[in-house]
Each structure stands twice: as structure tokens, then as C-alpha cells.
Design a protein around this motif. Structure first.
Motif, short mmCIF file in Angstrom:
data_model
loop_
_atom_site.label_atom_id
_atom_site.label_comp_id
_atom_site.label_asym_id
_atom_site.label_seq_id
_atom_site.Cartn_x
_atom_site.Cartn_y
_atom_site.Cartn_z
N GLY A 214 0.82 -1.21 0.00
CA GLY A 214 0.00 0.00 0.00
C GLY A 214 0.85 1.25 0.00
O GLY A 214 0.64 2.16 -0.77
N PHE A 215 1.80 1.32 0.94
CA PHE A 215 2.74 2.44 1.06
C PHE A 215 2.03 3.76 1.31
O PHE A 215 2.53 4.82 0.93
CB PHE A 215 3.65 2.53 -0.17
N GLN A 466 4.56 -5.41 6.15
CA GLN A 466 5.48 -5.04 7.25
C GLN A 466 5.76 -6.21 8.18
O GLN A 466 6.56 -6.06 9.12
CB GLN A 466 4.87 -3.89 8.08
N HIS A 468 3.65 -7.82 10.34
CA HIS A 468 3.09 -7.73 11.69
C HIS A 468 2.73 -9.09 12.28
O HIS A 468 2.84 -9.28 13.49
CB HIS A 468 1.83 -6.85 11.68
N THR A 471 6.09 -10.14 13.82
CA THR A 471 6.72 -9.39 14.91
C THR A 471 5.81 -9.29 16.13
O THR A 471 6.30 -9.39 17.27
CB THR A 471 7.14 -7.99 14.44
N ALA A 509 3.60 0.71 14.56
CA ALA A 509 3.38 -0.67 14.98
C ALA A 509 4.44 -1.16 15.96
O ALA A 509 4.11 -1.82 16.95
CB ALA A 509 3.32 -1.59 13.76
N ALA A 510 5.69 -0.85 15.67
CA ALA A 510 6.76 -1.41 16.51
C ALA A 510 6.54 -1.04 17.97
O ALA A 510 6.69 -1.87 18.86
CB ALA A 510 8.12 -0.92 16.03
N VAL A 628 15.54 -1.39 20.21
CA VAL A 628 15.70 -2.84 20.05
C VAL A 628 15.10 -3.27 18.71
O VAL A 628 14.05 -2.77 18.31
CB VAL A 628 14.93 -3.55 21.19
N ILE A 630 13.07 -5.89 16.98
CA ILE A 630 12.24 -7.06 17.32
C ILE A 630 12.59 -8.18 16.33
O ILE A 630 12.79 -9.32 16.70
CB ILE A 630 10.74 -6.73 17.22
N ASN A 631 12.69 -7.82 15.07
CA ASN A 631 13.03 -8.80 14.03
C ASN A 631 14.01 -8.16 13.05
O ASN A 631 13.61 -7.39 12.17
CB ASN A 631 11.75 -9.25 13.31
N GLN A 638 12.52 -3.34 5.79
CA GLN A 638 11.80 -2.06 5.79
C GLN A 638 12.73 -0.92 5.36
O GLN A 638 12.36 -0.07 4.55
CB GLN A 638 11.25 -1.77 7.19
N ARG A 698 11.17 1.24 18.56
CA ARG A 698 10.62 2.37 17.80
C ARG A 698 10.53 2.00 16.32
O ARG A 698 11.28 1.14 15.85
CB ARG A 698 11.51 3.60 17.98
N VAL A 700 10.35 2.04 12.07
CA VAL A 700 11.41 2.20 11.10
C VAL A 700 10.86 2.16 9.66
O VAL A 700 11.59 2.32 8.70
CB VAL A 700 12.46 1.10 11.36
N GLY A 701 9.53 1.99 9.55
CA GLY A 701 8.92 1.71 8.24
C GLY A 701 9.03 2.83 7.22
O GLY A 701 8.96 2.58 6.02
N1 MCN Z 1 10.17 -3.56 13.59
C1 MCN Z 1 11.02 -4.31 14.36
N2 MCN Z 1 11.87 -3.69 15.23
C2 MCN Z 1 11.93 -2.34 15.30
C3 MCN Z 1 11.11 -1.55 14.45
C4 MCN Z 1 10.23 -2.21 13.59
O1 MCN Z 1 11.03 -5.55 14.26
N3 MCN Z 1 12.74 -1.73 16.16
C5 MCN Z 1 9.18 -4.23 12.73
C6 MCN Z 1 7.76 -3.99 13.28
O2 MCN Z 1 7.44 -4.81 14.33
C7 MCN Z 1 6.92 -4.18 12.02
C8 MCN Z 1 7.83 -3.60 10.94
O3 MCN Z 1 9.17 -3.65 11.45
O4 MCN Z 1 6.69 -5.55 11.79
C9 MCN Z 1 7.48 -2.15 10.62
O5 MCN Z 1 7.23 -1.49 11.81
P1 MCN Z 1 7.04 0.09 11.96
O6 MCN Z 1 8.26 0.77 11.59
O7 MCN Z 1 6.46 0.36 13.29
O8 MCN Z 1 6.00 0.49 10.81
P2 MCN Z 1 4.47 0.05 10.67
O9 MCN Z 1 4.36 -1.40 10.81
O10 MCN Z 1 3.62 0.93 11.48
O11 MCN Z 1 4.28 0.31 9.12
C10 MCN Z 1 4.10 1.58 8.64
C11 MCN Z 1 5.08 2.02 7.59
C12 MCN Z 1 4.36 2.87 6.67
S1 MCN Z 1 3.64 4.25 7.33
C13 MCN Z 1 4.19 2.55 5.35
S2 MCN Z 1 3.36 3.60 4.30
C14 MCN Z 1 4.70 1.33 4.85
C15 MCN Z 1 5.69 0.70 5.66
O12 MCN Z 1 5.71 0.93 6.94
N4 MCN Z 1 4.11 0.65 3.85
C16 MCN Z 1 4.61 -0.56 3.50
N5 MCN Z 1 6.31 -0.38 5.17
C17 MCN Z 1 5.77 -1.09 4.15
N6 MCN Z 1 6.30 -2.26 3.78
C18 MCN Z 1 5.69 -2.98 2.80
N7 MCN Z 1 6.26 -4.16 2.45
N8 MCN Z 1 4.56 -2.56 2.19
C19 MCN Z 1 4.00 -1.39 2.50
O13 MCN Z 1 2.87 -1.02 1.93
#
Ligand code: MCN
Length: 744
Positions: A214-215, A466, A468, A471, A509-510, A628, A630-631, A638, A698, A700-701
């Protein structure tokens, strides 16, 4: 199941004088041809958008009735037994248009005499805003230098692996609508469908599965969604709609088209005393729920000063309507702030003879300055922006690079290094959301230990890639003490997930989803320990859960299986200790913790080929701190994915419209999405600094995509510096770079 296709406008701006459906209705297999008026008759009201009072919005219909406002605007829906019949009939729908002057871009739209897209609004200015912090006049009055620069960021698409799709089924007897969609916000979509179709809220069910990326797109309540829901109530047949790639490129939503004029007041040592920024944003034709287009300007405004000490700041913005696709959120929707800030810092450095790393050090907050506040008022704590900068320079071996660069320049080669240092809200501190008009203090998860001992977590998140399911399951499994295979994550279904308005977004999400899942798991685990203590005649404090068994610490033979505890909880409630009720379920509301900023420095090394205008990326380094991991594999995925999208935005992707508002990039032949072979390897280093303020991790997406355009453009600027030219636009097509290198 019937198939639906949209009849879409070939005009950018035109009045609809009539829609003739007779020939289309004659095609064998056609069930219905629904015009804008037909769809409107199935709705309680037109669509609209709640935004700040300063935003001018006119109500609009899902299928155009009076006017079309972009190429691709829906003017009818054909429903047929087969997709082929629907396509054949689409060609036979005759629409009588009276063309109107097109408003193809910002330059035309800011003229109040341009043809208004929305007659009732008078002109094409959607919103104007101006804010300031500190003594801006004083800062510019006292400045030793004032540095000015213009930045043009272009229009791009999300280009997910799969375009959108939906199945809408309406049962007239029960009044129930089931809407299965590639959508990441099932609950707001359910609210909109229920309100606009006049159906009872509980009678609307929205669910998403794997949505193919989706992004930032697939989160809007689109006109197409409402039109399909309405069509389903009219034809008494379940409807299937699959968006074509062309439709996705033309109407699913575009992003990022923004122009910024920046002035920086600087002291003799390169310290920024004040910034003045004026931004114009091209919102396209139709605002798309849930975010008003002015919201994106607000995000840029609030985040631009970032982790830098900028005592005075003025930000003004103008949002305009044009005959183009709607501006919607795209991964790090505020990202232009990082390009603009990091580039103006480099310009200051070049004009004052201060190296890029040094100009950043002089202006960035360091650990000793914390806690602090951003210029716009958000609390800033636990950030490691300077540490990421220092480490990135070490990884690059900056001294060695500068020697090599001098040698390259002496040979007439154009070699450059670009830096971008920033913090991103991931999810941001508790006081950030209110600053941008959001009331979003927490996230909820449900946990249930099933009678078999399996753990089910229901989350707000709607994963699009992502990871989820992995993680959140990892964190919950660790918390409970069970193998990850014993955990299931429920997501994306309005009937089985907690109500929420945001789902996935803002790299929350993280911290938030994990925090909520772990909190809910901790609560059900506390119940498990109470029951097990009762069963084992032991003290709760002496128990631990290891490998799905509750046992007395130090005496593993005294144990009871988690499944046995669960069975007692579900099937023998009268055997439970006093105060416990049947079942093992908990709801946890995880509050936004302090901190919440992920810091990173991106560094790109490039060489420009003067003869072709091509830009080759020789190295790309990311040093980041998201706490930290998580994965680790998912985090690296990401970051890499985000960086690739950022590079693609600069070197490849760009939507263009001609002066009549015709989209020139309606297929992948013209809208260039690179393949993996076109992109460089990424070197990633994580600092994983322990933070005293944050949750578990925190986000990182989005960071990859925020940093990449800035680092890459700064590298090209650095390579061009010896020629005395600098970039004005972010899209570095070879012809543009060639012109900068060779003049003309
Ligand atoms: N994570 C982790 N350890 C961390 C940080 C993150 O293991 N310290 C893991 C999280 O647990 C999660 C993933 O990384 O499984 C991404 O976490 P996070 O950075 O919190 O982002 P969100 O899951 O909230 O995703 C949102 C972000 C956004 S806003 C868009 S847009 C987006 C994205 O992430 N769109 C995506 N990544 C994408 N990745 C894919 N493949 N497709 C999309 O549409």
C-alpha cells in the motif's frame, strides 16, 4: 458473482451534458449501467471531508454528475455477468462533454482567475496557513548571511505490487453489506459505507486480506469504494471489481507534489538563526478521506526544524486544487522537510566554507542538550541523531573519501557525497499528535488464550508487507513463554478487531501494536499464573511459563501445561480461584510512551556521468537507531525497501500531465519503476541505543524513504559544486542533470 468496471473520463475538466447508456445496456450479459445520478440516489448524502476551518471543501459524489475534474474521473459503472461483457459495454457508454479550461498545475491554480474546479468555492485555493515561532524578523535582521533556495518535489505514485480490488455483497433481506477490499482502514471505511448508504453500522462488515502493498495508498475512503458499495445495493448481486494498473496510476492517488521556497538566516559560524519557508501543495481534484490535503502541509511544518536548534521559524503554505489525481499519503508523507532542511544546510556550508558534517554538528541537538523541544513544540528526548551522523562518517571513512574526491575532481570527474540526518515520528512523543490535530493517545489489542493453550491477539494493524503477523507474534510469544507457532494474529476485519481509525500508519506498529499486544498478553498471563498457582498449590511469584508449561522455578517437575490451565478457565470456571471469571481474555490500551523518535543518518556517494546525465550510486549507507530490533530481517527489509523507493523517486519515477491535464504517465512504459538490478546495495548499521523513555522498540517503516531523496540529492549537489550549480528539483532525469552539467 457479477463484474463491475468503471467508465472513466478522458477529459481533465468538462461539464457532463448527458450520459447515454442505451447501447451499453444492449450488450449480452450486462446487468446494469449505473450513472452518477443512479449512484447518488442510493446514498444519503454526497461525500465530504472534515478538515480545519481554513480548508475550503465542496461536497462531491462518488461518480461524477455535473462535471468531471480529472482524467479517469468515474462517470458510470457497468455491471455484467462477465468481465469481458463489462469491458465491451464500457466502450458503448456515450458521455456528452463540454470541455472547460484545465487547471494542470500549481502555477495556474494559484491564479484566482483560473477556472474553478468547484464552482461553489470560487477559486482553486483550498487552504492558506501561516505560523511562526520565535523572533523571525529579528533573526533575519541580525543574520550575517541569508541563504535562499527553491525546491520542487514532483508527483509520484505508490505503485504497489497489486492494484486495488473489492467484492461487495448486499443482502436485501437482512440489510447487511459485506465489503472485502484491499484496504488498510476497515473501520473508517465501514463508518463511511454505513453513513453514506444509510445502513445500520453493525450491518456493514469490512475485511481486508493480504492487500499487495500500500505504502500509504489503500488507506483512503475512496469514491470508488463508496460507488461499489452503492452499486451492490442497487443490483442485488455480489460485485467483483479489480482495478487495472492504468486506473491505479491515474486515480488511486498521487503524492508529494510540493514546491518550497526557503530562506535561512545564518550567523558567521553557520549557525541557523531563523528559517522562513513557503510551501505550495498540489492537492489534485478531490480531497480523499480521512486526511485533508492541508494535513500534509501541517506535518511538513511541524517536522521541518526536526532535531536542529532553530530559534526562529516561519512557515506558510498554500494548498491548491488542480485537475489531477488526489494527493494522498505516501510513506513518510512529510519527507520533503528532510530534503529541504538538509539541502539548505549544505548550501549554507558551501557558501561559508563549512563541511557538511560540521554544519550539521553545529546545529543539531546533542545528547547533552536533551530533553529539549523542537522549534514547533514537540518534546525531544532519547534521540541519537548526532550519534548516527558520527557513526555514518566513520563507516564511510570520510577523510579517505575527501582525498579520493579531490583526486577525482582533479581528473574532471563529478563525484559527490550527500548526508541526511533526521529524526522521524515513530510513533512520536505523546505531545506530537495533538500538535497536528490528532487525538491518538493509545492503541488497543485483545488477547485470548484459547482452550487449547494457543494465544490469539487481535490488533489494530492491517499489514501490507510489514510482517506484523511475525513481529507481534514474536513479542507476545516471548511475553507469555510459548513457541511462536502457538500464537495467531487476527487483523484487518471490522468484525474481529478493536475499533480504530488509524490502523497501520506513521510507523507506529513497533511501539504501539507490540506494546498493546504485550500488555494484553501480560494480563492474560497474570490470570494463567493465578490459576496455575491454585492448581499447583504454589505461590504465583515462584512460577514461570516456559515452552507452554507453567512450572515452579527451580522445580520443573512441578508443572502444569498451559493448555490444562486454559481448559480449566474455559470449561471448569467454578474450579478457578476466587475473583476470576470464565475464560482467559484481556483488552489492553497501550498509551504512547515518551520519546518515540527514530534517528538516522543516510549517506550516498555518487558519480555523475557528464556525457549522459546519468547518476551512479557507488555507496549507500544507513546508520539508524530504532531501539531494540524485534526482528532484524524485517527491520532491514523495511529500511532497504524505503531507500529503494526514495532512490526510485529521485532517479526514475515521476508523474507528468500536459497543459490540458492529460496524464502522460498512465502505464509502466512511461512511469518508470526500477527493478532491483537498477538499484545499489545498501549498507545498514543499527545503533540499538538503550533509551530511558521509549516503549519496546521504535518504528522504522518510513525512515528509508524519508532519508533517501535528501541524501541522494545532496550527493548530486556536492558532485555539481565544482561547476557552481545546484539542484532546483528533486527528479534527476538524465536530461535535467545533463543540462546542469553542460549548461543550456
Ligand atoms: N520492527 C522491528 N523492530 C523495530 C522496528 C520495527 O522488528 N525496532 C518491525 C515492526 O514490528 C513491524 C515492521 O518492522 O513488523 C514495521 O514497523 P514500523 O516501523 O512500526 O511500521 P508500521 O508497521 O507501522 O508500518 C508503517 C510504515 C508505513 S507508514 C508505510 S506507508 C509502509 C511501511 O511501513 N508501507 C509498506 N512499510 C511497508 N512495507 C511494505 N512491504 N509494504 C507497505 O505497503
Amino acid at each position: 458473482m457479477a463484474h463491475a468496471v468503471f467508465v472513466r473520463s478522458s477529459h481533465a475538466h468538462a461539464r457532463i451534458l448527458g450520459v447515454d447508456t442505451a447501447d451499453a445496456l444492449g450488450v449480452p450479459g450486462v446487468v446494469a449501467v449505473l450513472t452518477g445520478d443512479d449512484i447518488a440516489a442510493a446514498l444519503t448524502a454526497p461525500m465530504t471531508l472534515v478538515g480545519p476551518p481554513s480548508l475550503k471543501v465542496a461536497p462531491f459524489w462518488p461518480v461524477a454528475r455535473d462535471k468531471v475534474r480529472l482524467v479517469g474521473d468515474a462517470v458510470a459503472i457497468v455491471v455484467a455477468d462477465t468481465e469481458a461483457a463489462a469491458h465491451d459495454a464500457r466502450e458503448l457508454v456515450r458521455v456528452d462533454y463540454e470541455p472547460l479550461p484545465a487547471v494542470p498545475g500549481i502555477d495556474v491554480a494559484v491564479d484566482v482567475a483560473s477556472a474553478p474546479l468547484w464552482d461553489e468555492l470560487g477559486d482553486n485555493i483550498a487552504a492558506i496557513d501561516k505560523s511562526s515561532w520565535g523572533d523571525v524578523e529579528g533573526a533575519f535582521g541580525a543574520a550575517a548571511h541569508v541563504v535562499r533556495r527553491r525546491f520542487v518535489q514532483h508527483r509520484v505514485s505508490h505503485a504497489p505490487i497489486e492494484p486495488r480490488a473489492a467484492i461487495a455483497s448486499f443482502d436485501r433481506a437482512s440489510g447487511r453489506l459485506d465489503y472485502l477490499a484491499s484496504h488498510k482502514r476497515p473501520h473508517p471505511l465501514k463508518m463511511a459505507l454505513s453513513g453514506l448508504l444509510g445502513l445500520a453500522f453493525p450491518d456493514v462488515h469490512v475485511a481486508a486480506g493480504d492487500i499487495g502493498g500500500g505504502f500509504g495508498s489503500k488507506g483512503q475512503v475512496t469514491r470508488d469504494d463508496i460507488a461499489l458499495g452503492a452499486a451492490a445495493t442497487l443490483v442485488d448481486r455480489p460485485l467483483r471489481w479489480v482495478e487495472s494498473r492504468g486506473e491505479n496510476l491515474a486515480v488511486a492517488g498521487h503524492a508529494r507534489e510540493e514546491t518550497l521556497e526557503v530562506e535561512a538566516a545564518v550567523d558567521p559560524d553557520g549557525r541557523v538563526l531563523g528559517l522562513r519557508v513557503a510551501m505550495t501543495l498540489d492537492a489534485g481534484a478531490y480531497p480523499m478521506l480521512p486526511f485533508p490535503p492541508s494535513f500534509f502541509a501541517t506535518l511538513v511544518k511541524m517536522l521541518l526544524p526536526n532535531a536542529y536548534r532553530i530559534p526562529a521559524y516561519e512557515f506558510s503554505s498554500t494548498v491548491v486544487y488542480t485537475n489531477k489525481a488526489s494527493y494522498v499519503s505516501y510513506r513518510g508523507p512529510w519527507a520533503v522537510e528532510t530534503w529541504v532542511r538538509e539541502a539548505i544546510l549544505d548550501t549554507i556550508g558551501r557558501e561559508l566554507g563549512i563541511a557538511p558534517d560540521e554544519i550539521r554538528r553545529r546545529n543539531l541537538y546533542s545528547a547533552a542538550d536533551l530533553p529539549a523541544r523542537t522549534t514547533t513544540g514537540a518534546s525531544l528526548d532519547g534521540i541519537a541523531a548526532r550519534e548516527t551522523l558520527d557513526r555514518a562518517l566513520e563507516v564511510l571513512d570520510i577523510e579517505k573519501f575527501r582525498v579520493e574526491q579531490r583526486a577525482a575532481v582533479a581528473e574532471g570527474r563529478l563525484v559527490g557525497l550527500g548526508l541526511a540526518t533526521f529524526v522521524e515520528i515513530a510513533p512520536g512523543p505523546p505531545d506530537f499528535a495533538p500538535l497536528v490535530g490528532f487525538d491518538l493517545p493509545s492503541e488497543t489489542a485483545w488477547a485470548r488464550i484459547e482452550p487449547t493453550g494457543h494465544l490469539t491477539i487481535s490488533t489494530w494493524q492491517v499489514t501490507q508487507g510489514q510482517g506484523h503477523e511475525t513481529t507481534i507474534a514474536q513479542a507476545a510469544a516471548d511475553e507469555l513463554g510459548v513457541p511462536i507457532e502457538h500464537v495467531r494474529i487476527v487483523w484487518g476485519d471490522s468484525a474481529s478487531t478493536p475499533f480504530n481509525t488509524i490502523s497501520t500508519g506513521g510507523s507506529r506498529a513497533a511501539t504501539m501494536a507490540t506494546g498493546a499486544a504485550v500488555g494484553a498478553t501480560r494480563d492474560v498471563k497474570a490470570m494463567v499464573l493465578r490459576i496455575a498457582a491454585h492448581q499447583l498449590e504454589a505461590s504465583e511469584a515462584d512460577l514461570e511459563v516456559v515452552d507452554a508449561s507453567v512450572r515452579v522455578r527451580g522445580t520443573p517437575s512441578r508443572s502444569v501445561g498451559l493448555a490444562d490451565v486454559a481448559r480449566a478457565a474455559w470449561f471448569a470456571p467454578s474450579s478457578l480461584p476466587e475473583g476470576l471469571r470464565q475464560g482467559l481474555e484481556a483488552t489492553f490500551d497501550y498509551r504512547v510512551p515518551g520519546g518515540g523518535w527514530t534517528a538516522a543518518t543516510h549517506a550516498a556517494v555518487v558519480e555523475i556521468e557528464g556525457e549522459t546525465g546519468g547518476v551512479r550510486i557507488d555507496r549507500y549507507v544507513v546508520v539508524e537507531d530504532c531501539g531494540v530490533l524485534i526482528n532484524p530481517a524485517i527491520v532491514d527489509g523495511q529500511i532497504t525497501g524505503g531507500v529503494m523507493q526514495g532512490i526510485a523517486q529521485v532517479l526514475h519515477e515521476r508523474h507528468t500531465y500536459d497543459e490540458n491535464g492529460q496524464l502522460l504517465t498512465g502505464s509502466f512504459a512511461d512511469y518508470l519503476v526500477p527493478s532491483a538490478a537498477d538499484l545499489p546495495a545498501i549498507e545498514i548499521e543499527h545503533l540499538e541505543l538503550p533509551s530511558h523513555v521509549d516503549g519496546i522498540a521504535r518504528g522504522v517503516g518510513e525512515g528509508g524513504m524519508i532519508g533517501a531523496p535528501a541524501a541522494l540529492c545532496n550527493a548530486v549537489d556536492d558532485a555539481l559544486a565544482s561547476l557552481g550549480v545546484q539542484l532546483e528539483q528533486q527528479h534527476l532525469a538524465p536530461e535535467y542533470v545533463h543540462r546542469l552539467v553542460n549548461g543550456g
